[in-house]
Motif scaffolding. Sequence first.
Motif: not given
Length: 64
Positions: A1-5, A64
């Motif tokens: 899962m990518p990081k939340m912007k 971030k």
Amino acid sequence: MPKMKSKKALTKRIKITGTGKLKRKCANMSHLAPLKSQKQKRHLSKARLVSDSDAKRLQPCIQK
């Protein structure tokens, strides 16, 4: 899962203090300044802290 912007518009409007609280500018200072009293302009020019209930809602948006 990518990081939340983080929300970039919010990060430009809010700074984090050394204690972790959120600091913001006051509204009503962008135009129509001659109609406002000197006292009102002086108080509006200073920064304020975001209220605790709003800070709880905004905190996830700026991490971030």
